[in-house]
Design a protein around this motif. Structure first.
Motif, PDB file in Angstrom:
ATOM      1  N   TYR A  55       0.863  -1.174   0.000  1.00 24.05           N
ATOM      2  CA  TYR A  55       0.000   0.000   0.000  1.00 24.05           C
ATOM      3  C   TYR A  55       0.899   1.223   0.000  1.00 24.05           C
ATOM      4  N   ARG A  56       0.426   2.321  -0.571  1.00 22.67           N
ATOM      5  CA  ARG A  56       1.238   3.542  -0.623  1.00 22.67           C
ATOM      6  C   ARG A  56       1.713   3.932   0.769  1.00 22.67           C
ATOM      7  N   ARG A  57       0.864   3.806   1.751  1.00 21.77           N
ATOM      8  CA  ARG A  57       1.230   4.122   3.146  1.00 21.77           C
ATOM      9  C   ARG A  57       2.461   3.316   3.561  1.00 21.77           C
ATOM     10  N   ASP A  58       2.430   2.003   3.319  1.00 20.98           N
ATOM     11  CA  ASP A  58       3.541   1.134   3.721  1.00 20.98           C
ATOM     12  C   ASP A  58       4.800   1.420   2.907  1.00 20.98           C
ATOM     13  N   PHE A  59       4.617   1.756   1.626  1.00 13.18           N
ATOM     14  CA  PHE A  59       5.749   2.098   0.780  1.00 13.18           C
ATOM     15  C   PHE A  59       6.422   3.371   1.302  1.00 13.18           C
TER      16      PHE A  59
ATOM     17  N   ALA B 182       2.537   9.983   1.475  1.00 10.97           N
ATOM     18  CA  ALA B 182       1.468   9.063   1.860  1.00 10.97           C
ATOM     19  C   ALA B 182       0.088   9.668   1.584  1.00 10.97           C
ATOM     20  N   LYS B 183       0.016  10.995   1.606  1.00 15.80           N
ATOM     21  CA  LYS B 183      -1.233  11.699   1.308  1.00 15.80           C
ATOM     22  C   LYS B 183      -1.445  11.883  -0.188  1.00 15.80           C
ATOM     23  N   GLY B 184      -0.449  11.501  -0.998  1.00 17.45           N
ATOM     24  CA  GLY B 184      -0.583  11.613  -2.444  1.00 17.45           C
ATOM     25  C   GLY B 184       0.204  12.742  -3.064  1.00 17.45           C
ATOM     26  N   ASP B 185       0.904  13.535  -2.242  1.00 19.53           N
ATOM     27  CA  ASP B 185       1.739  14.609  -2.787  1.00 19.53           C
ATOM     28  C   ASP B 185       2.998  14.013  -3.398  1.00 19.53           C
ATOM     29  N   TRP B 186       3.486  14.622  -4.473  1.00 23.45           N
ATOM     30  CA  TRP B 186       4.715  14.164  -5.112  1.00 23.45           C
ATOM     31  C   TRP B 186       5.891  14.626  -4.263  1.00 23.45           C
ATOM     32  N   PRO B 187       6.699  13.706  -3.738  1.00 23.97           N
ATOM     33  CA  PRO B 187       7.810  14.112  -2.872  1.00 23.97           C
ATOM     34  C   PRO B 187       8.891  14.878  -3.631  1.00 23.97           C
TER      35      PRO B 187
ATOM     36  N   ASP C 203       3.253  14.911 -15.866  1.00 19.82           N
ATOM     37  CA  ASP C 203       1.906  15.146 -15.341  1.00 19.82           C
ATOM     38  C   ASP C 203       1.223  13.828 -14.995  1.00 19.82           C
ATOM     39  N   GLU C 204       1.320  12.865 -15.909  1.00 21.85           N
ATOM     40  CA  GLU C 204       0.653  11.575 -15.696  1.00 21.85           C
ATOM     41  C   GLU C 204       1.277  10.797 -14.546  1.00 21.85           C
ATOM     42  N   ALA C 205       2.586  10.873 -14.387  1.00 24.74           N
ATOM     43  CA  ALA C 205       3.246  10.196 -13.263  1.00 24.74           C
ATOM     44  C   ALA C 205       2.752  10.776 -11.938  1.00 24.74           C
ATOM     45  N   GLN C 206       2.631  12.096 -11.876  1.00 23.54           N
ATOM     46  CA  GLN C 206       2.172  12.732 -10.642  1.00 23.54           C
ATOM     47  C   GLN C 206       0.698  12.440 -10.382  1.00 23.54           C
ATOM     48  N   ILE C 207      -0.106  12.402 -11.427  1.00 25.14           N
ATOM     49  CA  ILE C 207      -1.528  12.051 -11.270  1.00 25.14           C
ATOM     50  C   ILE C 207      -1.655  10.615 -10.783  1.00 25.14           C
ATOM     51  N   GLU C 208      -0.866   9.718 -11.383  1.00 27.90           N
ATOM     52  CA  GLU C 208      -0.917   8.320 -10.963  1.00 27.90           C
ATOM     53  C   GLU C 208      -0.517   8.183  -9.499  1.00 27.90           C
ATOM     54  N   TRP C 209       0.567   8.852  -9.095  1.00 31.14           N
ATOM     55  CA  TRP C 209       0.998   8.785  -7.696  1.00 31.14           C
ATOM     56  C   TRP C 209      -0.097   9.283  -6.764  1.00 31.14           C
ATOM     57  N   ALA C 210      -0.749  10.375  -7.147  1.00 32.17           N
ATOM     58  CA  ALA C 210      -1.779  10.969  -6.296  1.00 32.17           C
ATOM     59  C   ALA C 210      -2.987  10.054  -6.111  1.00 32.17           C
TER      60      ALA C 210
ATOM     61  N   VAL D 182      -2.917   6.426  -6.727  1.00 30.61           N
ATOM     62  CA  VAL D 182      -2.629   5.006  -6.524  1.00 30.61           C
ATOM     63  C   VAL D 182      -2.803   4.613  -5.059  1.00 30.61           C
ATOM     64  N   VAL D 183      -3.312   3.411  -4.853  1.00 23.22           N
ATOM     65  CA  VAL D 183      -3.460   2.863  -3.508  1.00 23.22           C
ATOM     66  C   VAL D 183      -2.375   1.818  -3.265  1.00 23.22           C
ATOM     67  N   GLU D 184      -2.101   1.025  -4.291  1.00 23.16           N
ATOM     68  CA  GLU D 184      -1.139  -0.061  -4.180  1.00 23.16           C
ATOM     69  C   GLU D 184       0.045   0.185  -5.108  1.00 23.16           C
ATOM     70  N   ILE D 185       1.243   0.074  -4.564  1.00 15.11           N
ATOM     71  CA  ILE D 185       2.476   0.260  -5.327  1.00 15.11           C
ATOM     72  C   ILE D 185       2.995  -1.123  -5.701  1.00 15.11           C
ATOM     73  N   ARG D 186       3.147  -1.379  -6.992  1.00 13.97           N
ATOM     74  CA  ARG D 186       3.646  -2.664  -7.473  1.00 13.97           C
ATOM     75  C   ARG D 186       5.152  -2.573  -7.706  1.00 13.97           C
ATOM     76  N   ARG D 187       5.900  -3.544  -7.218  1.00 11.14           N
ATOM     77  CA  ARG D 187       7.361  -3.553  -7.334  1.00 11.14           C
ATOM     78  C   ARG D 187       7.822  -3.468  -8.779  1.00 11.14           C
ATOM     79  N   ASN D 188       7.109  -4.120  -9.684  1.00 10.44           N
ATOM     80  CA  ASN D 188       7.564  -4.171 -11.073  1.00 10.44           C
ATOM     81  C   ASN D 188       7.025  -3.034 -11.941  1.00 10.44           C
ATOM     82  N   HIS D 189       6.392  -2.043 -11.339  1.00 10.62           N
ATOM     83  CA  HIS D 189       5.896  -0.896 -12.114  1.00 10.62           C
ATOM     84  C   HIS D 189       7.095  -0.078 -12.596  1.00 10.62           C
ATOM     85  N   PRO D 190       7.081   0.364 -13.850  1.00  7.22           N
ATOM     86  CA  PRO D 190       8.213   1.141 -14.371  1.00  7.22           C
ATOM     87  C   PRO D 190       8.556   2.382 -13.541  1.00  7.22           C
ATOM     88  N   MET D 191       7.568   2.984 -12.898  1.00  6.91           N
ATOM     89  CA  MET D 191       7.831   4.168 -12.086  1.00  6.91           C
ATOM     90  C   MET D 191       8.731   3.826 -10.902  1.00  6.91           C
TER      91      MET D 191
END
Length: 108
Positions: free
Chosen positions: A23-27, A46-51, A67-74, A76-85
């Motif tokens: 989960y984004r929180r745990d990540f 954890a709140k969805g802001d781009w660090p 823009d799309e990377a920041q929108i996706e981060w904002a 997303v609930v679950e972070i996948r290890r194999n995601h290109p980001m």
């Protein structure tokens, strides 16, 4: 039992990476514990802001991709290890694949 071949080990690792997620929180907690993000940035992330620590990762992207990377981060609930980001962020933070795997709970 015979030890696994390098090919079998690589396949096992690829399978693990395909399944690993947090989960984004745990990540964000893992990033704080690893010293990648200071506490305030981890809370904001954890709140969805781009660090701010992730800003350099965006430099190689087009404006639309940024823009799309920041929108996706904002959103997303679950972070996948194999995601290109994740590969992009790990590289920007100077992390090895083993260090990124550790964020997701894999011990070397």
């Amino acid at each position: 039992l015979a030890p696994l071949s390098q090919s079998e080990l690589d396949s096992e690792l690829a399978d693990w990476r395909g399944q690993a997620s947090l989960y984004r929180r745990d990540f964000c907690i893992a990033l704080k514990r690893a010293g990648v993000l200071p506490v305030a940035e981890a809370i904001a992330a954890a709140k969805g802001d781009w660090p701010a620590a992730f800003e350099t990762a965006l430099n190689a992207l087009t404006q639309d991709e940024q823009d799309e990377a920041q929108i996706e981060w904002a959103s997303v609930v679950e972070i996948r290890r194999n995601h290109p980001m994740i590969a992009m962020l790990g590289a920007a933070a100077g992390m090895t694949d083993v260090q990124v795997d550790a964020l997701f709970g894999r011990l070397a």
